[in-house]
Motif scaffolding. Structure first.
Motif, PDB file in Angstrom:
ATOM      1  N   LEU A 270       0.826  -1.208   0.000  1.00 29.42           N
ATOM      2  CA  LEU A 270       0.000   0.000   0.000  1.00 29.42           C
ATOM      3  C   LEU A 270       0.860   1.258   0.000  1.00 29.42           C
ATOM      4  O   LEU A 270       0.521   2.258  -0.631  1.00 29.42           O
ATOM      5  CB  LEU A 270      -0.941  -0.009   1.212  1.00 29.42           C
ATOM      6  CG  LEU A 270      -2.101  -1.010   1.141  1.00 29.42           C
ATOM      7  CD1 LEU A 270      -2.921  -0.939   2.421  1.00 29.42           C
ATOM      8  CD2 LEU A 270      -2.982  -0.729  -0.067  1.00 29.42           C
ATOM      9  N   ALA A 271       1.979   1.239   0.742  1.00 34.10           N
ATOM     10  CA  ALA A 271       2.886   2.394   0.752  1.00 34.10           C
ATOM     11  C   ALA A 271       3.459   2.635  -0.649  1.00 34.10           C
ATOM     12  O   ALA A 271       3.530   3.777  -1.125  1.00 34.10           O
ATOM     13  CB  ALA A 271       4.008   2.164   1.760  1.00 34.10           C
ATOM     14  N   ALA A 272       3.860   1.548  -1.301  1.00 33.23           N
ATOM     15  CA  ALA A 272       4.397   1.684  -2.661  1.00 33.23           C
ATOM     16  C   ALA A 272       3.313   2.178  -3.617  1.00 33.23           C
ATOM     17  O   ALA A 272       3.572   3.002  -4.499  1.00 33.23           O
ATOM     18  CB  ALA A 272       4.950   0.341  -3.123  1.00 33.23           C
ATOM     19  N   ALA A 273       2.106   1.668  -3.420  1.00 33.72           N
ATOM     20  CA  ALA A 273       1.001   2.110  -4.268  1.00 33.72           C
ATOM     21  C   ALA A 273       0.710   3.588  -4.066  1.00 33.72           C
ATOM     22  O   ALA A 273       0.307   4.289  -4.998  1.00 33.72           O
ATOM     23  CB  ALA A 273      -0.246   1.282  -3.971  1.00 33.72           C
ATOM     24  N   GLY A 274       0.909   4.089  -2.833  1.00 36.88           N
ATOM     25  CA  GLY A 274       0.724   5.515  -2.573  1.00 36.88           C
ATOM     26  C   GLY A 274       1.660   6.365  -3.418  1.00 36.88           C
ATOM     27  O   GLY A 274       1.273   7.435  -3.909  1.00 36.88           O
ATOM     28  N   ALA A 275       2.900   5.884  -3.574  1.00 33.81           N
ATOM     29  CA  ALA A 275       3.843   6.604  -4.439  1.00 33.81           C
ATOM     30  C   ALA A 275       3.341   6.628  -5.873  1.00 33.81           C
ATOM     31  O   ALA A 275       3.480   7.627  -6.587  1.00 33.81           O
ATOM     32  CB  ALA A 275       5.219   5.935  -4.372  1.00 33.81           C
ATOM     33  N   MET A 276       2.718   5.541  -6.282  1.00 32.52           N
ATOM     34  CA  MET A 276       2.182   5.484  -7.633  1.00 32.52           C
ATOM     35  C   MET A 276       1.006   6.448  -7.826  1.00 32.52           C
ATOM     36  O   MET A 276       0.877   7.060  -8.875  1.00 32.52           O
ATOM     37  CB  MET A 276       1.743   4.060  -7.959  1.00 32.52           C
ATOM     38  CG  MET A 276       2.906   3.089  -8.039  1.00 32.52           C
ATOM     39  SD  MET A 276       2.326   1.391  -8.093  1.00 32.52           S
ATOM     40  CE  MET A 276       1.113   1.521  -9.389  1.00 32.52           C
ATOM     41  N   VAL A 277       0.179   6.555  -6.802  1.00 42.26           N
ATOM     42  CA  VAL A 277      -0.933   7.508  -6.892  1.00 42.26           C
ATOM     43  C   VAL A 277      -0.396   8.925  -7.043  1.00 42.26           C
ATOM     44  O   VAL A 277      -0.923   9.742  -7.804  1.00 42.26           O
ATOM     45  CB  VAL A 277      -1.839   7.408  -5.648  1.00 42.26           C
ATOM     46  CG1 VAL A 277      -2.868   8.519  -5.627  1.00 42.26           C
ATOM     47  CG2 VAL A 277      -2.542   6.054  -5.616  1.00 42.26           C
ATOM     48  N   GLY A 278       0.696   9.237  -6.319  1.00 40.55           N
ATOM     49  CA  GLY A 278       1.345  10.533  -6.499  1.00 40.55           C
ATOM     50  C   GLY A 278       1.828  10.723  -7.910  1.00 40.55           C
ATOM     51  O   GLY A 278       1.734  11.815  -8.474  1.00 40.55           O
ATOM     52  N   GLY A 279       2.325   9.648  -8.520  1.00 39.69           N
ATOM     53  CA  GLY A 279       2.754   9.730  -9.906  1.00 39.69           C
ATOM     54  C   GLY A 279       1.597  10.000 -10.850  1.00 39.69           C
ATOM     55  O   GLY A 279       1.728  10.777 -11.803  1.00 39.69           O
ATOM     56  N   ILE A 280       0.453   9.393 -10.565  1.00 40.34           N
ATOM     57  CA  ILE A 280      -0.741   9.655 -11.378  1.00 40.34           C
ATOM     58  C   ILE A 280      -1.146  11.122 -11.303  1.00 40.34           C
ATOM     59  O   ILE A 280      -1.490  11.750 -12.320  1.00 40.34           O
ATOM     60  CB  ILE A 280      -1.916   8.764 -10.915  1.00 40.34           C
ATOM     61  CG1 ILE A 280      -1.579   7.289 -11.135  1.00 40.34           C
ATOM     62  CG2 ILE A 280      -3.197   9.136 -11.639  1.00 40.34           C
ATOM     63  CD1 ILE A 280      -1.395   6.918 -12.581  1.00 40.34           C
ATOM     64  N   LEU A 281      -1.091  11.697 -10.098  1.00 35.43           N
ATOM     65  CA  LEU A 281      -1.423  13.120  -9.942  1.00 35.43           C
ATOM     66  C   LEU A 281      -0.456  13.997 -10.726  1.00 35.43           C
ATOM     67  O   LEU A 281      -0.865  14.994 -11.335  1.00 35.43           O
ATOM     68  CB  LEU A 281      -1.417  13.500  -8.460  1.00 35.43           C
ATOM     69  CG  LEU A 281      -2.517  12.855  -7.595  1.00 35.43           C
ATOM     70  CD1 LEU A 281      -2.314  13.218  -6.129  1.00 35.43           C
ATOM     71  CD2 LEU A 281      -3.887  13.287  -8.073  1.00 35.43           C
ATOM     72  N   CYS A 282       0.827  13.618 -10.725  1.00 33.65           N
ATOM     73  CA  CYS A 282       1.807  14.374 -11.499  1.00 33.65           C
ATOM     74  C   CYS A 282       1.487  14.330 -12.991  1.00 33.65           C
ATOM     75  O   CYS A 282       1.596  15.334 -13.695  1.00 33.65           O
ATOM     76  CB  CYS A 282       3.210  13.828 -11.239  1.00 33.65           C
ATOM     77  SG  CYS A 282       3.880  14.204  -9.611  1.00 33.65           S
ATOM     78  N   LEU A 283       1.084  13.143 -13.463  1.00 30.04           N
ATOM     79  CA  LEU A 283       0.724  13.023 -14.869  1.00 30.04           C
ATOM     80  C   LEU A 283      -0.493  13.867 -15.211  1.00 30.04           C
ATOM     81  O   LEU A 283      -0.566  14.487 -16.277  1.00 30.04           O
ATOM     82  CB  LEU A 283       0.463  11.567 -15.208  1.00 30.04           C
ATOM     83  CG  LEU A 283       1.683  10.659 -15.321  1.00 30.04           C
ATOM     84  CD1 LEU A 283       1.260   9.217 -15.460  1.00 30.04           C
ATOM     85  CD2 LEU A 283       2.542  11.063 -16.518  1.00 30.04           C
ATOM     86  N   ALA A 284      -1.465  13.881 -14.294  1.00 29.18           N
ATOM     87  CA  ALA A 284      -2.675  14.682 -14.535  1.00 29.18           C
ATOM     88  C   ALA A 284      -2.330  16.171 -14.603  1.00 29.18           C
ATOM     89  O   ALA A 284      -2.851  16.905 -15.438  1.00 29.18           O
ATOM     90  CB  ALA A 284      -3.694  14.416 -13.440  1.00 29.18           C
ATOM     91  N   LEU A 285      -1.425  16.618 -13.705  1.00 29.11           N
ATOM     92  CA  LEU A 285      -1.021  18.020 -13.698  1.00 29.11           C
ATOM     93  C   LEU A 285      -0.116  18.352 -14.888  1.00 29.11           C
ATOM     94  O   LEU A 285      -0.123  19.472 -15.387  1.00 29.11           O
ATOM     95  CB  LEU A 285      -0.284  18.338 -12.393  1.00 29.11           C
ATOM     96  CG  LEU A 285      -1.115  18.266 -11.117  1.00 29.11           C
ATOM     97  CD1 LEU A 285      -0.233  18.415  -9.895  1.00 29.11           C
ATOM     98  CD2 LEU A 285      -2.192  19.342 -11.136  1.00 29.11           C
ATOM     99  N   GLY A 286       0.651  17.335 -15.331  1.00 31.62           N
ATOM    100  CA  GLY A 286       1.578  17.555 -16.449  1.00 31.62           C
ATOM    101  C   GLY A 286       0.877  17.641 -17.767  1.00 31.62           C
ATOM    102  O   GLY A 286       1.459  18.092 -18.733  1.00 31.62           O
TER     103      GLY A 286
END
Length: 286
Positions: A270-286
């Motif tokens: 779940l902790a690793a998946a949290g990092a991935m969710v942050g990556g998704i947000l970065c992609l959405a903002l990018g």
């Protein structure tokens, strides 16, 4: 990435994790892969015919080359993925395969398609890839758990993911092949390529259908649907954004592996998946 593209990719990710769970749970095998590919070709044929009749696309030799290339790469992808699941856990094979794929895809998109993702999008891709690797856990434990061969198959699967993603991006974006038609044509090609292999193991076909026909039907429906949604997003979105974003499916697959298949180690995943969710947000903002 627009809200529509992100929505398409996230829905596709959930569906994708679902059919991978069904493939792992079913026990897989060459007969299983051939059965669901054949059934998919039959199920989606009327829709493909309707789109061809409605849009009247004009196909040249390059269109058919792209369809065949996609078929060959997808055939290798499914066979390698199935071998990975027969050697290791869903929560190891899926993250490694899906995590390595987008990083390779983004690099190739920049080098060969002249795409220029923003710094935020690149950071998002790195977070997703890093989270996927963290989901795998301590590499030293792989040999002890018997998952070492599974990781090798997963990495090869990641290479196939990067390859067919780029081929299909060119098909739907540069050559304007309708996404459903591209996926259906590649599926037809996959059935043709796999039929000789399937009939070498024909004694497994009937037992596989009797044992796992519900899973065969479900995967036949869900597998093309998930990728058609991704192809639709790629029509109007750079592949270097779409490929990493769809890997949020790793979160869903990790939860399925830990909760439904009792593969354990929920906290780290779940902790690793949290990092991935942050990556998704970065992609959405990018």
């Amino acid at each position: 990435m627009t809200a529509l593209a992100l929505a398409l990719v996230l829905v596709a990710a959930a569906i994708h994790a679902g059919w991978n769970y069904l493939l792992k749970r079913s026990g897989g095998g060459t007969a299983f892969v051939w059965l669901f590919a054949s059934l998919s070709a039959l199920i989606y044929a009327p829709l493909a015919a309707l789109i061809i009749w409605w849009q009247k696309p004009v196909f040249g030799w390059m269109h058919f080359v792209l369809m065949f290339a996609s078929a060959a790469l997808h055939t290798a992808y499914y066979l390698l993925l199935d071998r990975g699941y027969r050697h290791g856990d869903l929560s190891i094979v899926y993250p490694v395969a899906r995590g390595s794929g987008p990083l390779i895809t983004m690099l190739c998109a920049v080098l060969f398609l002249q795409e220029q993702p923003s710094a935020v999008a690149v950071a998002g891709a790195q977070l997703i890839g890093g989270g996927a690797i963290a989901l795998m856990g301590d590499p030293r434990s792989l040999k002890q758990s018997g998952n070492l061969h599974a990781v090798a198959f997963a990495l090869l699967t990641g290479c196939m993911i990067a390859s067919y993603t780029l081929v299909d991006k060119v098909a739907v974006w540069a050559y304007m092949i309708p996404p459903l038609v591209q996926d259906w044509a590649a599926n037809i090609g996959r059935v043709v390529l796999m039929t000789p292999l399937a009939f070498r193991h024909r004694e497994e076909i009937r037992p596989t259908w009797l044992r796992a026909r519900k899973e065969v039907v479900a995967v036949a429906l869900l597998c093309p649907l998930s990728y058609i949604l991704v192809l639709t997003a790629m029509v109007f979105t750079p592949v270097s954004y779409v490929a990493p974003a769809r890997e949020v499916s790793i979160l869903v697959a990790a939860l399925m592996g830990t909760q439904l298949l009792a593969e354990g180690d929920t906290g780290r995943r779940l902790a690793a998946a949290g990092a991935m969710v942050g990556g998704i947000l970065c992609l959405a903002l990018g």
